[in-house]
Design a protein around this motif. Structure first.
Motif, mmCIF file in Angstrom:
data_model
loop_
_atom_site.group_PDB
_atom_site.id
_atom_site.type_symbol
_atom_site.label_atom_id
_atom_site.label_comp_id
_atom_site.label_asym_id
_atom_site.label_seq_id
_atom_site.Cartn_x
_atom_site.Cartn_y
_atom_site.Cartn_z
ATOM 1 N N PRO A 83 0.830 -1.190 -0.044
ATOM 2 C CA PRO A 83 0.036 -0.072 -0.050
ATOM 3 C C PRO A 83 0.605 1.412 0.167
ATOM 4 O O PRO A 83 2.117 1.104 0.445
ATOM 5 N N TRP A 84 0.281 2.327 -0.357
ATOM 6 C CA TRP A 84 0.975 3.569 -0.594
ATOM 7 C C TRP A 84 1.021 4.411 0.765
ATOM 8 O O TRP A 84 -0.160 4.650 1.318
ATOM 9 N N THR A 85 2.064 3.972 1.511
ATOM 10 C CA THR A 85 2.009 4.722 3.103
ATOM 11 C C THR A 85 2.605 5.819 3.197
ATOM 12 O O THR A 85 3.970 6.020 2.599
ATOM 13 N N ARG A 87 4.599 7.804 6.634
ATOM 14 C CA ARG A 87 4.753 7.638 8.006
ATOM 15 C C ARG A 87 5.511 9.062 8.413
ATOM 16 O O ARG A 87 6.690 9.362 7.925
ATOM 17 N N TYR A 99 6.638 4.994 1.435
ATOM 18 C CA TYR A 99 6.961 3.560 0.896
ATOM 19 C C TYR A 99 8.233 3.199 1.580
ATOM 20 O O TYR A 99 9.182 2.443 1.235
ATOM 21 N N ASP A 100 8.480 3.626 3.017
ATOM 22 C CA ASP A 100 9.726 3.068 3.724
ATOM 23 C C ASP A 100 11.013 3.822 3.427
ATOM 24 O O ASP A 100 12.016 3.512 3.654
ATOM 25 N N PRO A 178 -2.558 8.722 -0.257
ATOM 26 C CA PRO A 178 -1.791 7.566 0.422
ATOM 27 C C PRO A 178 -2.372 7.300 1.475
ATOM 28 O O PRO A 178 -3.244 8.139 2.182
ATOM 29 N N VAL A 179 -1.983 6.452 2.260
ATOM 30 C CA VAL A 179 -2.242 6.177 3.817
ATOM 31 C C VAL A 179 -1.479 6.831 4.544
ATOM 32 O O VAL A 179 -0.161 6.413 4.772
ATOM 33 N N TRP A 180 -1.903 7.735 5.319
ATOM 34 C CA TRP A 180 -1.310 8.347 6.238
ATOM 35 C C TRP A 180 -1.062 7.651 7.695
ATOM 36 O O TRP A 180 -2.104 7.627 8.382
ATOM 37 N N LEU A 181 0.059 6.853 8.104
ATOM 38 C CA LEU A 181 0.071 6.067 9.361
ATOM 39 C C LEU A 181 -0.004 7.020 10.549
ATOM 40 O O LEU A 181 0.384 8.153 10.286
#
Length: 214
Positions: A83-85, A87, A99-100, A178-181
């Motif tokens: 997933p497009w994250t 953080r 994406y880390d 994106p998914v905002w953690l």
């Protein structure tokens, strides 16, 4: 990162300047070249680019494969797409990963304060709230508004695409693509490390409130 964010022209320009010092650099170069060709409809060109890389190294570089699974598949290496994250860490200087992959954010710049403000307020704040909350340069209201606009532009540049921060109807909002953690916060008792190095009014308030509560 430019290619992942849809900036094809920027990716082409960056690739033309990218140095190749070792096999990992060479793999990355050919993967991006292949993805550019694939997106342009040149499947043969993409295949030719991927035929030049070390297949064994590809299997070890699975994180790269998760970002570009289609061109990895051209060499028979199947990778699950992540997933497009995004953080953020607010435990110390403000930092951000997509994406880390850590992005080049200068934690002392207003853009970092704006990012921290947005991620701690559900991704949306009013322009007036941002003007009051951030430590912006300028002594006049007009100068501060210009400084806020510059911070928005800088944050867009860091994130990599123009729509990453929207400004509409007096509201600043992070893109919902994106998914905002959930951000990383300092451990209890170390509230002084929250957004370390920043002195925005809202940051000082956050530290003071948590110190009282704890």
């Amino acid at each position: 990162m430019r290619l992942l964010n849809g900036d094809v022209l920027g990716a082409e320009e960056a690739l033309a300047q990218a140095p190749i010092y070792n096999d990992v650099d060479r793999l990355r170069w050919h993967v991006v070249r292949a993805e550019l060709d694939r997106r342009a409809g040149d499947v043969a060109g993409a295949q030719q680019a991927m035929d030049q890389v070390n297949g064994e190294l590809m299997r070890h570089m699975r994180t790269l494969g998760r970002l570009f699974p289609e061109v990895y598949a051209l060499r028979g290496v199947a990778i699950e797409t992540p997933p497009w994250t995004v953080r953020c860490s607010l435990a110390g200087p403000v930092r951000i990963w997509m994406y880390d992959i850590e992005l080049q954010l200068r934690s002392t710049r207003p853009a970092a304060g704006l990012l921290a403000l947005l991620v701690t307020h559900g991704g949306r704040v009013s322009r007036e709230r941002a003007l009051d909350a951030l430590d912006l340069p300028g002594r006049t209201p007009d100068a501060r508004r210009k400084a806020l606009s510059a911070a928005v532009a800088e944050l867009r540049e860091v994130l990599g695409w123009p729509e990453s921060v929207a400004v509409q109807g007096g509201v600043l909002a992070l893109s919902e693509e994106p998914v905002w953690l959930e951000p990383d916060y300092p451990a209890p008792g170390r509230e002084d490390l929250f957004c370390e190095g920043r002195y925005d009014p809202w940051v000082l308030e956050w530290r003071s409130e948590r110190l009282v509560l704890n």
